[in-house]
Structures are given as C-alpha cells and as structure tokens.
Write a protein that holds these residues in place. Sequence first.
Motif, PDB file in Angstrom:
ATOM      1  N   GLY A 169       0.778  -1.223   0.000  1.00 43.03           N
ATOM      2  CA  GLY A 169       0.000   0.000   0.000  1.00 43.03           C
ATOM      3  C   GLY A 169       0.814   1.279   0.000  1.00 43.03           C
ATOM      4  N   GLY A 172      -5.411   1.215  -2.646  1.00 43.37           N
ATOM      5  CA  GLY A 172      -4.313   0.815  -1.776  1.00 43.37           C
ATOM      6  C   GLY A 172      -3.282  -0.092  -2.427  1.00 43.37           C
ATOM      7  N   LYS A 173      -2.916   0.186  -3.671  1.00 43.67           N
ATOM      8  CA  LYS A 173      -1.900  -0.602  -4.358  1.00 43.67           C
ATOM      9  C   LYS A 173      -0.507  -0.284  -3.806  1.00 43.67           C
ATOM     10  CE  LYS A 173      -4.705  -2.384  -7.516  1.00 43.67           C
ATOM     11  NZ  LYS A 173      -4.964  -3.843  -7.628  1.00 43.67           N
ATOM     12  N   THR A 174       0.420  -1.171  -4.078  1.00 44.94           N
ATOM     13  CA  THR A 174       1.833  -0.875  -3.829  1.00 44.94           C
ATOM     14  C   THR A 174       2.392  -0.305  -5.117  1.00 44.94           C
ATOM     15  OG1 THR A 174       2.003  -2.707  -2.268  1.00 44.94           O
ATOM     16  CG2 THR A 174       4.066  -1.828  -3.177  1.00 44.94           C
ATOM     17  N   ILE A 175       2.920   0.907  -5.060  1.00 42.00           N
ATOM     18  CA  ILE A 175       3.334   1.610  -6.275  1.00 42.00           C
ATOM     19  C   ILE A 175       4.801   2.012  -6.176  1.00 42.00           C
ATOM     20  CG2 ILE A 175       2.951   3.642  -7.730  1.00 42.00           C
ATOM     21  CD1 ILE A 175       0.051   3.663  -6.737  1.00 42.00           C
ATOM     22  N   LEU A 232      -3.935   9.766  -9.502  1.00 41.48           N
ATOM     23  CA  LEU A 232      -3.217   8.654  -8.891  1.00 41.48           C
ATOM     24  C   LEU A 232      -3.442   8.617  -7.376  1.00 41.48           C
ATOM     25  CD1 LEU A 232      -1.193   6.311  -9.219  1.00 41.48           C
ATOM     26  CD2 LEU A 232       0.639   7.976  -8.853  1.00 41.48           C
ATOM     27  N   ILE A 235       3.334   4.197  -1.652  1.00 42.91           N
ATOM     28  CA  ILE A 235       3.858   4.797  -2.880  1.00 42.91           C
ATOM     29  C   ILE A 235       5.319   5.124  -2.633  1.00 42.91           C
ATOM     30  CG2 ILE A 235       3.708   6.666  -4.554  1.00 42.91           C
ATOM     31  CD1 ILE A 235       0.802   6.989  -3.958  1.00 42.91           C
ATOM     32  N   GLN A 267      -5.260   5.709  -5.335  1.00 46.41           N
ATOM     33  CA  GLN A 267      -4.538   5.033  -4.267  1.00 46.41           C
ATOM     34  C   GLN A 267      -5.342   5.015  -2.975  1.00 46.41           C
ATOM     35  OE1 GLN A 267      -2.283   3.071  -4.264  1.00 46.41           O
ATOM     36  NE2 GLN A 267      -0.995   3.133  -2.449  1.00 46.41           N
TER      37      GLN A 267
END
Length: 348
Positions: free
Chosen positions: A51, A212-215, A204, A53, A208
């Motif tokens: 989660g 809650g992505k890992t970026i 973005l 950035i 997010q």
Amino acid sequence: MPAIEVESLYKVFGKGAKGAVAQLKAGVPRDELPKGVTAAVIDHSWAIEPGEIFVVMGLSGSGKSTLIRMLNGLIKPTSGTVRIGGVELGSLSARELRRLRREKVSMVFQHFALLPHRTVVENVAFGLEIKGLDKAARLERAREAVELVGLADHVDKLPAQLSGGMKQRVGLARALAADTEVLLMDEAFSALDPLIRQEMQDQLLDLQGKLGKTIVFITHDLNEAMRIGDRIAICDGQVKQLGTAEEILMHPADEYVAEFTADVDRTRVLTAEAVMEPCGTRDTSEFTTVESDVPVNELYEPVLNSKAPLLVVDDNADPLGVVTPRSIIKSLAPERESGDAEQEPQPA
C-alpha cells in the motif's frame, strides 16, 4: 511481509561486471571503474510495505529505469536479490517469471504503449485477453477500470482521438484492470504538460486512496516526487537518501541531496506537524486548532490572524505542538552548513 524487497542489489553493464561489483564493494567510485563498464545500480537495500507509494528520484543516468526493470525481472541483477511478496525473482523459471508478471506486477509506461487499432476499452482489456479471460468478463473488468480513471464517456474511441492525458489514463486503467498487487510506473507522467501532469498526480492519489496498491514511481521531477511519495529514494547509482519528503527537506543527508532539494517549494511539502514546536507549559484550551497534515502555505493567514499560536492536533484531536510565525520561518530557512555556523563573539 514487505511487498517488494531488494538486498545488496547491483547492476553493472559491460565486460567484467562481476569484477566491477567487487571493486564497488571495496569502495572504488563508479567513475573510476574500467573503461566500458557502467554501474547503473549500486548496493540498493530497502523494502516497500504493501500500500505504499515509493518514489525513486534521480537525474538521467542515476539508474532509476534500470532499477524498475529489475523489479519485474526484465533485467537480471549482476549481484543481489529482488523479492516480490517474498518470492525471489532469481529463483523463478522463465515460465514462473511470466506468470508473476501477469498476476502480481503491472507496468505503466511513459509513452502510453497503446494499440492504435483498438478502442479504449479494448486496449484496457488487452492484458486480460493475454491471460485468457473470456471476452465478456474482460470487457466488464476493463469498463470498470476505465470508469475509475474518468474515461467512461470515451470507451469506444481510438487512441488517435485522445489527448495525451487521456492516453495516459488508458495506460493506468490497463494496469488497474489487471488487478495486480504492484504497479510499476516508469516516468509515467513525464510526457504530459504541467497542468495535465498535476491532474494525473491527483488522479493517482485519489485511486490510491480507494485501491491501496503498492506503487513504485520513477521520476526525475522532485516536486512530483515530494507530492505523491510516501517515501522517496534519491539516487545517483546508489541511494543518497531514503525518507519522507519532510525528512529529506528538513535533514538532507549530504551536499548532493541539499543541492537537489534547494529549489523545492517547501511551503507545499512541509506540514503543520513538520514546523511545529513543543507546547511547553502553555494553556492551549483557547487556541485555534489545525490538523497535523495541513501544508504550511495554508497556515500563513490563520497564524498571522490569531492572537495565539495554532494548536496542532492528531486524528484524535490530541495536541501535538504549536505553530507560530517563528517556527514557520525557522523551518523554511535553509539549514546552515557546519562551517557556516554562527560563532560566539570573541573578546578583543
């Protein structure tokens, strides 16, 4: 478990790469390596939490694009390890690596990489087609992703009918449709004009907050890095400093980082919490409160119009400190180097 973890990671191009790694480990500067040998990534060791950035920031030649290609196995390290979700990429067969890319990692490119003969929704669905998802299911998921990025009214248009910002949204939607845990974004907004670029940054951050992505976000623009990154790694082959935007601005690790950050608009990056000072024994019951994450440029008017300092509070309304005109000025002033420290007056 970290979403991504690298340990003692090196990438050297040219003959004698392994020997060059040994030289680097022994302390030889990369500009003193043998002719024809280029050290792109030098001794990276860090972990990214799910989660987060994580922004990799650097000038041309700093190794950032090489690094991101090692994170999905497109380039093999000369030395060291890369783990995605605890799985070491170097231990995977070619087939297993392709599967990991399909299921765990998506990539958003700088130059869109859209298929010109396919519509927006068909471009977004392309990765799902490669995975073997049936047409109805992939188009449904693609339409959902297109709606997420605000292009619901453009699903049947071809890339040639879109602006640059719209094309980048299509690329982002394609990555979202794959529903992977990790997004790798290589200079994704660099080709856009400033206004569209800021809109994409907003997009973005909004996505997010929902997904809650890992970026991992690669950029050469420090203001962009400071705006979107939970943490930032400033690189020049090796990592010069890794920390939050506030940590890097307030406490640069060396002269390189200090020069790098000299032109950043600190008032947009630093928050009330970063510039506050202790409450001490003051009675704060009548103070005007301000949330800890409010940027400094929004504090000028209230702090000047208030007869008392502003009380900085956390999410539970508990006091953290106070902001005064003095604390703002002190935090925004460039740090003196040790040699420039003020001296006590000496007797004649």
